[in-house]
Design a protein around this motif. Structure first.
Motif, short mmCIF file in Angstrom:
data_model
loop_
_atom_site.label_atom_id
_atom_site.label_comp_id
_atom_site.label_asym_id
_atom_site.label_seq_id
_atom_site.Cartn_x
_atom_site.Cartn_y
_atom_site.Cartn_z
N ALA A 239 22.28 58.65 -1.68
CA ALA A 239 21.79 57.34 -2.10
C ALA A 239 22.04 56.34 -0.98
O ALA A 239 23.16 55.86 -0.81
CB ALA A 239 22.50 56.91 -3.38
N VAL A 240 21.00 56.09 -0.20
CA VAL A 240 21.14 55.14 0.90
C VAL A 240 20.53 53.79 0.52
O VAL A 240 20.81 52.78 1.14
CB VAL A 240 20.46 55.68 2.19
CG1 VAL A 240 20.94 54.91 3.41
CG2 VAL A 240 20.73 57.16 2.39
N ALA A 241 19.72 53.78 -0.51
CA ALA A 241 19.00 52.55 -0.87
C ALA A 241 19.97 51.41 -1.21
O ALA A 241 21.03 51.63 -1.77
CB ALA A 241 18.10 52.82 -2.07
N LYS B 149 35.08 52.50 -4.40
CA LYS B 149 33.73 52.83 -4.87
C LYS B 149 33.54 54.33 -4.99
O LYS B 149 32.96 54.84 -5.94
CB LYS B 149 32.73 52.25 -3.85
CG LYS B 149 31.44 51.85 -4.45
CD LYS B 149 30.65 50.97 -3.52
CE LYS B 149 30.93 49.50 -3.75
NZ LYS B 149 30.14 48.61 -2.91
N PRO C 18 20.34 49.58 -13.60
CA PRO C 18 21.13 50.81 -13.73
C PRO C 18 21.67 51.23 -12.37
O PRO C 18 21.01 51.02 -11.35
CB PRO C 18 20.11 51.84 -14.24
CG PRO C 18 18.77 51.28 -13.88
CD PRO C 18 18.91 49.79 -13.88
N ASP C 19 22.88 51.79 -12.37
CA ASP C 19 23.42 52.33 -11.12
C ASP C 19 22.93 53.77 -10.99
O ASP C 19 23.40 54.67 -11.69
CB ASP C 19 24.95 52.26 -11.12
CG ASP C 19 25.51 52.57 -9.73
OD1 ASP C 19 25.05 53.55 -9.11
OD2 ASP C 19 26.39 51.83 -9.27
N ILE C 20 21.97 53.98 -10.10
CA ILE C 20 21.29 55.28 -10.00
C ILE C 20 22.27 56.36 -9.55
O ILE C 20 22.32 57.46 -10.12
CB ILE C 20 20.10 55.17 -9.01
CG1 ILE C 20 19.14 54.08 -9.49
CG2 ILE C 20 19.38 56.51 -8.87
CD1 ILE C 20 18.07 53.68 -8.51
N LEU C 21 23.05 56.04 -8.55
CA LEU C 21 23.99 57.03 -8.00
C LEU C 21 25.04 57.41 -9.05
O LEU C 21 25.34 58.60 -9.24
CB LEU C 21 24.65 56.47 -6.74
CG LEU C 21 25.72 57.34 -6.10
CD1 LEU C 21 25.17 58.71 -5.71
CD2 LEU C 21 26.29 56.65 -4.85
N VAL D 135 20.01 49.08 -3.61
CA VAL D 135 19.35 48.78 -4.88
C VAL D 135 19.77 47.37 -5.32
O VAL D 135 20.96 47.04 -5.30
CB VAL D 135 19.78 49.80 -5.96
CG1 VAL D 135 19.04 49.56 -7.27
CG2 VAL D 135 19.55 51.22 -5.47
N PHE E 180 26.49 55.47 -0.13
CA PHE E 180 26.64 54.55 0.99
C PHE E 180 27.28 53.28 0.45
O PHE E 180 27.07 52.93 -0.71
CB PHE E 180 25.28 54.21 1.61
CG PHE E 180 24.95 55.08 2.78
CD1 PHE E 180 24.58 56.40 2.59
CD2 PHE E 180 25.02 54.58 4.08
CE1 PHE E 180 24.28 57.21 3.65
CE2 PHE E 180 24.72 55.39 5.16
CZ PHE E 180 24.36 56.71 4.95
N ASP F 4 21.09 44.61 -7.49
CA ASP F 4 22.03 44.76 -8.60
C ASP F 4 21.50 44.17 -9.91
O ASP F 4 21.88 44.59 -10.98
CB ASP F 4 23.37 44.11 -8.24
CG ASP F 4 24.05 44.88 -7.12
OD1 ASP F 4 24.12 46.12 -7.23
OD2 ASP F 4 24.49 44.26 -6.12
N LYS G 42 32.75 56.14 -8.57
CA LYS G 42 31.51 56.90 -8.83
C LYS G 42 31.73 58.40 -8.72
O LYS G 42 30.79 59.17 -8.87
CB LYS G 42 30.40 56.43 -7.86
CG LYS G 42 30.04 54.96 -8.00
CD LYS G 42 28.72 54.58 -7.37
CE LYS G 42 28.57 53.06 -7.34
NZ LYS G 42 27.27 52.58 -6.92
O1 C5P Z 1 25.81 48.62 -4.63
P1 C5P Z 1 26.95 49.56 -4.32
O2 C5P Z 1 27.80 49.07 -3.19
O3 C5P Z 1 27.71 49.99 -5.54
O4 C5P Z 1 26.24 50.89 -3.74
C1 C5P Z 1 26.95 52.02 -3.47
C2 C5P Z 1 26.07 53.22 -3.56
O5 C5P Z 1 25.46 53.29 -4.85
C3 C5P Z 1 24.94 53.29 -2.58
O6 C5P Z 1 24.85 54.64 -2.19
C4 C5P Z 1 23.72 52.88 -3.37
O7 C5P Z 1 22.54 53.48 -2.89
C5 C5P Z 1 24.06 53.34 -4.76
N1 C5P Z 1 23.51 52.49 -5.83
C6 C5P Z 1 22.57 53.01 -6.68
N2 C5P Z 1 22.06 52.23 -7.70
C7 C5P Z 1 22.50 50.96 -7.85
C8 C5P Z 1 23.45 50.43 -6.98
C9 C5P Z 1 23.92 51.21 -5.97
O8 C5P Z 1 22.16 54.18 -6.54
N3 C5P Z 1 21.99 50.23 -8.84
#
Ligand code: C5P
Length: 418
Positions: free
Chosen positions: A292-294, A356, A324-327, A296, A342, A298, A360
């Protein structure tokens, strides 16, 4: 690299040079191979002589260069050269020459020699990005793959025409390493066997299915306005390219970016976090590794206005709801793939990143300082895993992505063998 003369009887390769600007790199490649103790016979197409001289190649290899099919006294140079070679290496290989190889054409010495060979064929494509992306070239490349030809590169980068994209030939040093590796592989394979077919090179992530998110997401406020962030997508795209170079099957879920589309992978374009989430949920069931590099967004506006909101002097309050937190969702799946996160932090990098990773439950997280990474060509990463921290010093994003992927590959394999 150790001279392969030390390990086996002298190897002999035919180095085929075709007519592209990357032909200048063939001189350095010949020099490196000769230094390894390999006997190099250069064969050039007529077009190649417009880019580099036969005299240069003769001086570097100690052999007269073959160009003309009819120049030796019996007109049998193609049979003779291919009979003596342990491998044929075409560097650079133009789109035209790849097309000829794919169709078995033999209208000059080099193509005839390739058709008459009884040894492995290694091909290093080099061309303009449009030519590489062309459906005909991609068809031909697939055909070469199916025929057991080993393709070395190309890679993405700045091209001779000034454009940037996929199609640049690998550097001479990388090619030399691949050629030596292939000669050693075919030795191992052929022990006690008469077959001279080159094995498909096992790369670190060969056959591994990797799903990658990249870029920002855009959350609409109304028909023309929205919330986004400053992610360029460069790091995610570099990760996708590095994964592909290591042999992975890549699916890239990309938010809106201005980057050229990478080749050789499935790309799913999305705009919002919700769309990215849906795409990831669709693909994740058939995924070995999720990166998960995106960046996203918040939050989003719960109900975006279909029409442009009219400006007024009054205050405007937007109510935002979290995305939603995809990762976190993927990492918590019962049969979760190997997950890599990331984190871009603007302060307290080490503490926040490790926090983090634990929250996760990720085996690996790559962290950087947001103010250094966003939009830049270079970056610097700290990798966090169960063994601790690993610092990847400042480099361009593709170099970092390659190092990250090698590290991820090691952990992934270790996890599977336990
Ligand atoms: O935003 P955050 O610092 O928590 O992001 C950490 C990781 O979680 C990153 O790899 C990011 O791509 C992923 N992420 C995600 N969905 C979100 C927020 C973050 O997949 N809504």
């Amino acid at each position: 690299m150790r001279g392969i003369m030390e390990q086996a009887q002298q190897k002999r390769i035919v180095l085929g040079i075709t007519g592209g600007i990357a032909a200048y790199k063939a001189a350095e490649l010949a020099r490196l191979l000769v230094k390894q103790g390999i006997d190099v016979q250069v064969v050039m197409t007529e077009a190649a002589t417009h880019f580099i001289t036969a005299a240069t190649m003769q001086a570097l290899t100690g052999h007269p260069v073959l160009i003309d099919q009819w120049q030796d006294d019996k007109g049998m140079a193609h049979i003779q050269s291919s009979r003596l070679a342990d491998a044929i290496v075409i560097a650079p290989a133009t789109a035209d020459f790849i097309a000829k190889l794919a169709h078995g054409l033999a209208d000059d010495l080099l193509s005839t020699l390739c058709l008459a060979r009884d040894c492995p064929l290694l091909v290093a494509p080099a061309m303009n990005k449009q030519m590489w992306a062309n459906a005909a070239t991609q068809r031909n490349v697939q055909q070469l793959n199916a025929d057991g030809v080993l393709l070395l590169g190309p890679v993405s980068g700045v091209q001779a025409c000034g454009e940037e994209g996929m199609g640049r030939m690998l550097e001479a040093e990388e090619l030399a390493r691949d050629v030596v590796g292939a000669l050693q592989n075919s030795d191992a394979l052929n022990e006690g066997s008469s077959s001279l077919t080159l094995p498909r090179r096992e790369r670190e992530l060969s056959g591994v299915k990797i799903l990658i998110t990249a870029g920002p997401t855009y959350e609409a406020i109304d028909a023309v306005r929205g919330i986004t962030n400053r992610s360029s997508g460069k790091m995610g795209y570099a990760v996708a390219q590095a994964a592909r170079e290591l042999g992975a099957h890549v699916t890239l879920v990309s938010g809106p970016t201005a980057l050229p589309r990478p080749q050789g992978m499935q790309i799913i374009d999305v705009t919002s976090a919700a769309e990215m989430f849906e795409a990831v949920k669709r693909c994740v069931t058939d995924t070995d590794m999720f990166i998960a590099v995106a960046a996203v967004a918040d939050y989003r506006v719960e109900q975006a206005s279909e029409q442009k909101i009219k400006k007024s002097d009054a205050k405007l309050t937007l109510e935002l709801v979290p995305n939603p937190d995809i990762l976190a969702y993927v990492a918590a799946l019962p049969d979760a793939p190997f997950c890599v996160g990331f984190a871009a932090e603007s302060e307290n990098l080490h503490a926040y990143a490790e926090q983090k990773r634990r929250a996760k439950r990720l085996p690996l997280l790559a962290a950087n300082l947001a103010q250094r990474a966003i939009g830049a060509e270079d970056n610097e990463l700290v990798l966090f895993d169960d063994a601790g921290e690993h610092h990847l010093p400042q480099a361009d994003k593709l170099t970092l992505a390659r190092a990250l992927l090698l590290h991820a590959a090691t952990l992934y394999k270790k996890g599977r063998s336990q």
